[in-house]
Design a protein around this motif. Structure first.
Motif, PDB file in Angstrom:
ATOM      1  N   ASN A 119      81.240  -7.384  66.815  1.00 42.46           N
ATOM      2  CA  ASN A 119      82.693  -7.531  66.637  1.00 42.46           C
ATOM      3  C   ASN A 119      83.216  -6.662  65.495  1.00 42.46           C
ATOM      4  OD1 ASN A 119      82.688  -9.393  68.723  1.00 42.46           O
ATOM      5  ND2 ASN A 119      82.553 -11.157  67.352  1.00 42.46           N
ATOM      6  N   PHE A 120      82.907  -5.389  65.548  1.00 44.76           N
ATOM      7  CA  PHE A 120      83.286  -4.496  64.449  1.00 44.76           C
ATOM      8  C   PHE A 120      83.797  -3.172  64.979  1.00 44.76           C
ATOM      9  CE2 PHE A 120      82.232  -1.378  61.067  1.00 44.76           C
ATOM     10  CZ  PHE A 120      82.991  -1.929  60.048  1.00 44.76           C
ATOM     11  N   ASP A 121      84.921  -2.717  64.432  1.00 38.38           N
ATOM     12  CA  ASP A 121      85.546  -1.454  64.817  1.00 38.38           C
ATOM     13  C   ASP A 121      85.309  -0.451  63.686  1.00 38.38           C
ATOM     14  OD1 ASP A 121      87.283   0.689  65.272  1.00 38.38           O
ATOM     15  OD2 ASP A 121      88.785  -0.579  66.236  1.00 38.38           O
ATOM     16  N   GLU A 122      84.374   0.453  63.870  1.00 37.82           N
ATOM     17  CA  GLU A 122      83.997   1.381  62.814  1.00 37.82           C
ATOM     18  C   GLU A 122      85.142   2.308  62.423  1.00 37.82           C
ATOM     19  OE1 GLU A 122      80.403   3.477  63.633  1.00 37.82           O
ATOM     20  OE2 GLU A 122      79.244   1.653  64.050  1.00 37.82           O
ATOM     21  N   GLU A 123      85.864   2.826  63.403  1.00 35.29           N
ATOM     22  CA  GLU A 123      86.959   3.757  63.110  1.00 35.29           C
ATOM     23  C   GLU A 123      88.054   3.071  62.302  1.00 35.29           C
ATOM     24  OE1 GLU A 123      88.429   5.734  66.540  1.00 35.29           O
ATOM     25  OE2 GLU A 123      86.509   6.694  67.022  1.00 35.29           O
ATOM     26  N   ARG A 124      88.349   1.843  62.654  1.00 37.92           N
ATOM     27  CA  ARG A 124      89.363   1.074  61.922  1.00 37.92           C
ATOM     28  C   ARG A 124      88.935   0.883  60.474  1.00 37.92           C
ATOM     29  NH1 ARG A 124      89.043  -4.431  61.417  1.00 37.92           N
ATOM     30  NH2 ARG A 124      90.902  -5.590  60.789  1.00 37.92           N
ATOM     31  N   PHE A 125      87.681   0.522  60.254  1.00 38.11           N
ATOM     32  CA  PHE A 125      87.185   0.316  58.891  1.00 38.11           C
ATOM     33  C   PHE A 125      87.303   1.603  58.082  1.00 38.11           C
ATOM     34  CE2 PHE A 125      83.726   0.578  55.791  1.00 38.11           C
ATOM     35  CZ  PHE A 125      83.994  -0.549  55.028  1.00 38.11           C
ATOM     36  N   LEU A 126      86.851   2.715  58.642  1.00 35.05           N
ATOM     37  CA  LEU A 126      86.929   3.981  57.929  1.00 35.05           C
ATOM     38  C   LEU A 126      88.369   4.369  57.622  1.00 35.05           C
ATOM     39  CD1 LEU A 126      84.236   6.194  59.696  1.00 35.05           C
ATOM     40  CD2 LEU A 126      84.208   5.369  57.332  1.00 35.05           C
ATOM     41  N   ARG A 127      89.261   4.130  58.567  1.00 36.46           N
ATOM     42  CA  ARG A 127      90.671   4.473  58.359  1.00 36.46           C
ATOM     43  C   ARG A 127      91.266   3.684  57.194  1.00 36.46           C
ATOM     44  NH1 ARG A 127      91.945   3.642  63.095  1.00 36.46           N
ATOM     45  NH2 ARG A 127      92.838   1.549  62.980  1.00 36.46           N
ATOM     46  N   ILE A 128      90.963   2.397  57.135  1.00 36.59           N
ATOM     47  CA  ILE A 128      91.525   1.547  56.094  1.00 36.59           C
ATOM     48  C   ILE A 128      90.947   1.881  54.722  1.00 36.59           C
ATOM     49  CG2 ILE A 128      91.583  -0.850  55.241  1.00 36.59           C
ATOM     50  CD1 ILE A 128      91.817  -1.661  58.254  1.00 36.59           C
ATOM     51  N   GLN A 129      89.626   2.019  54.625  1.00 37.84           N
ATOM     52  CA  GLN A 129      89.020   2.299  53.322  1.00 37.84           C
ATOM     53  C   GLN A 129      89.316   3.729  52.862  1.00 37.84           C
ATOM     54  OE1 GLN A 129      88.379  -0.382  52.068  1.00 37.84           O
ATOM     55  NE2 GLN A 129      88.146  -1.558  53.950  1.00 37.84           N
ATOM     56  N   SER A 130      89.420   4.655  53.800  1.00 37.93           N
ATOM     57  CA  SER A 130      89.806   6.015  53.434  1.00 37.93           C
ATOM     58  C   SER A 130      91.254   6.042  52.948  1.00 37.93           C
ATOM     59  CB  SER A 130      89.639   6.966  54.622  1.00 37.93           C
ATOM     60  OG  SER A 130      88.277   7.059  55.002  1.00 37.93           O
ATOM     61  N   GLY A 131      92.080   5.174  53.523  1.00 38.76           N
ATOM     62  CA  GLY A 131      93.457   5.061  53.057  1.00 38.76           C
ATOM     63  C   GLY A 131      93.516   4.601  51.614  1.00 38.76           C
ATOM     64  N   ALA A 132      92.677   3.622  51.272  1.00 40.02           N
ATOM     65  CA  ALA A 132      92.628   3.151  49.880  1.00 40.02           C
ATOM     66  C   ALA A 132      92.115   4.248  48.959  1.00 40.02           C
ATOM     67  CB  ALA A 132      91.742   1.913  49.787  1.00 40.02           C
ATOM     68  N   LEU A 175      83.764   7.593  43.974  1.00 44.42           N
ATOM     69  CA  LEU A 175      84.463   6.464  44.597  1.00 44.42           C
ATOM     70  C   LEU A 175      85.113   6.878  45.913  1.00 44.42           C
ATOM     71  CD1 LEU A 175      86.106   4.841  41.437  1.00 44.42           C
ATOM     72  CD2 LEU A 175      84.220   3.911  42.789  1.00 44.42           C
ATOM     73  N   GLN A 176      85.615   8.101  45.972  1.00 44.65           N
ATOM     74  CA  GLN A 176      86.279   8.551  47.193  1.00 44.65           C
ATOM     75  C   GLN A 176      85.291   8.860  48.315  1.00 44.65           C
ATOM     76  OE1 GLN A 176      88.930  11.672  45.566  1.00 44.65           O
ATOM     77  NE2 GLN A 176      90.620  10.314  46.070  1.00 44.65           N
ATOM     78  N   SER A 177      84.008   8.918  47.995  1.00 42.46           N
ATOM     79  CA  SER A 177      82.999   9.125  49.037  1.00 42.46           C
ATOM     80  C   SER A 177      82.519   7.799  49.630  1.00 42.46           C
ATOM     81  CB  SER A 177      81.799   9.891  48.460  1.00 42.46           C
ATOM     82  OG  SER A 177      81.027   9.073  47.591  1.00 42.46           O
ATOM     83  N   LEU A 178      83.022   6.692  49.116  1.00 43.53           N
ATOM     84  CA  LEU A 178      82.510   5.379  49.506  1.00 43.53           C
ATOM     85  C   LEU A 178      82.748   4.977  50.958  1.00 43.53           C
ATOM     86  CD1 LEU A 178      83.072   2.938  46.507  1.00 43.53           C
ATOM     87  CD2 LEU A 178      80.918   3.757  47.465  1.00 43.53           C
ATOM     88  N   PRO A 179      83.905   5.256  51.568  1.00 38.80           N
ATOM     89  CA  PRO A 179      84.127   4.708  52.915  1.00 38.80           C
ATOM     90  C   PRO A 179      82.977   4.941  53.891  1.00 38.80           C
ATOM     91  CG  PRO A 179      86.180   5.569  52.072  1.00 38.80           C
ATOM     92  CD  PRO A 179      85.116   5.933  51.059  1.00 38.80           C
ATOM     93  N   LYS A 180      82.497   6.173  54.006  1.00 36.10           N
ATOM     94  CA  LYS A 180      81.401   6.449  54.940  1.00 36.10           C
ATOM     95  C   LYS A 180      80.095   5.801  54.477  1.00 36.10           C
ATOM     96  CE  LYS A 180      83.278  10.762  56.817  1.00 36.10           C
ATOM     97  NZ  LYS A 180      83.063  12.225  56.990  1.00 36.10           N
TER      98      LYS A 180
END
Length: 337
Positions: free
Chosen positions: A3-16, A173-178
């Protein structure tokens, strides 16, 4: 992953992560204009997520920082909250009742308000002097808020000349999402087992120290209690030995979160004590997570982020295992209170 959407997670954390430069611009302008202190003023879970950044400033900076309860502060006020204050107000919904009420008081005082929201067309989304919008939902908000508040703290220290490696820290810190996504993948095989531990008792003592204590508090209160109706006793690993230890006996579940900051020995003390009296000690330790390219200094800063990202995987299994969706509520935003 369940139950996990990888693209959604990356989009949100990359936004932060992408908000770092704007935070630095705003904080720099505030410091240059004579800002005298910073207040982190969230409500409920969002407030708890501000604590690591507040703690960092308390221990590493001479810039006065404060954290308070919005429901009380709107009544009492604070002698330190003035027109020369920076106020950081997180609210995922942008509509949190206590925070909206306090925002009105702060605007009267004239402090500079930074609101961190998931939705712009809301009272907090429109009401801040500087509004930082990054859409997220409950399962992705922790990492986002932790990162944003960390950017605030590090920027304050940079503009006061208290750190000299700001650019390097921000770059990591900005490399964290992936990297966080890979941590989730690596932990997925263990997540179900941890969820079984949580599902196997109707009461847990949840503890931690240093900058991961807020995540222990948050997970106990906002996930296990609010979203799963499982009784918990969140207690700081230091306070554990001033009362709560008397509740430890056979079959009592103790959940220990361990991070990588200088307070790790405080958590070690619980880890050394508990197995002598209960057969249900479970440890979640960020030191076991691989993060290529991340320095020991940054690992120490992001321990709560790492815990949050694997706890989301645990929660995904827990809700299925217990047939209790994380969105189910009896009272929260359901009845008047």
């Amino acid at each position: 992953m369940l139950n996990f959407d990888e693209e959604r997670f990356l989009r949100i954390q990359s936004g932060a992560a992408g908000l770092a430069q704007r935070f630095d611009d705003v904080i720099g302008a505030c410091i240059a204009a004579g800002a005298e202190n910073v207040f982190f003023l969230g409500t409920g879970g969002a407030a708890i997520l501000m604590q690591p950044a507040y703690q960092l400033l308390q221990r590493k900076s001479r810039f006065p920082s404060f954290i308070d309860l919005t429901a009380e502060l709107v009544i009492t006020g604070s002698a330190n909250l003035t027109k020369n204050s920076i106020v950081v107000m997180p609210s995922l919904s942008g509509t949190t009742k206590e925070s909206v009420a306090l925002l009105g008081k702060i605007k009267e005082i004239g402090a500079t308000v930074l609101t961190l929201v998931g939705h712009e067309e809301t009272p907090l989304g429109k009401g801040g002097d500087h509004v930082f919008v990054n859409f997220a939902e409950d399962d992705t908000s922790c990492e986002s808020f932790y990162l944003q508040s960390l950017f605030v703290a590090l920027s304050i220290m940079k503009h006061r000349g208290e750190i000299t490696n700001y650019d390097e820290l921000i770059g990591e810190l900005q490399s964290l999402p992936k990297l966080l996504l890979e941590v989730k993948r690596a932990y997925e095989g263990k997540a179900e087992g941890f969820a079984k531990t949580l599902a196997g008792s109707d009461y847990h003592i949840v503890t931690g120290a240093g900058n991961v204590w807020p995540e222990a508090f948050y997970y106990g209160m906002c996930i296990l209690e609010e979203m799963q109706w499982i009784r918990t006793r969140p207690v700081h690993a230091s306070d554990f030995f001033h009362g709560t230890l008397e509740l430890v006996e056979k079959n009592v579940s103790v959940i220990l979160f361990k991070g990588e900051d200088e307070c790790r020995p405080v958590a070690d003390r619980v880890e050394n004590f508990a197995p002598n009296y209960t057969d249900k000690l479970t440890v979640l330790d960020t030191a076991g997570f691989e993060l290529p390219g991340i320095s020991a200094e940054v690992r120490g800063l992001i321990s709560p982020i790492l815990l949050a990202t694997v706890l989301e995987r645990i929660s995904a299994h827990l809700e299925v295992m217990r047939n209790h969706p994380l969105t189910t509520r009896r009272y929260y935003k359901k009845v008047a209170y």
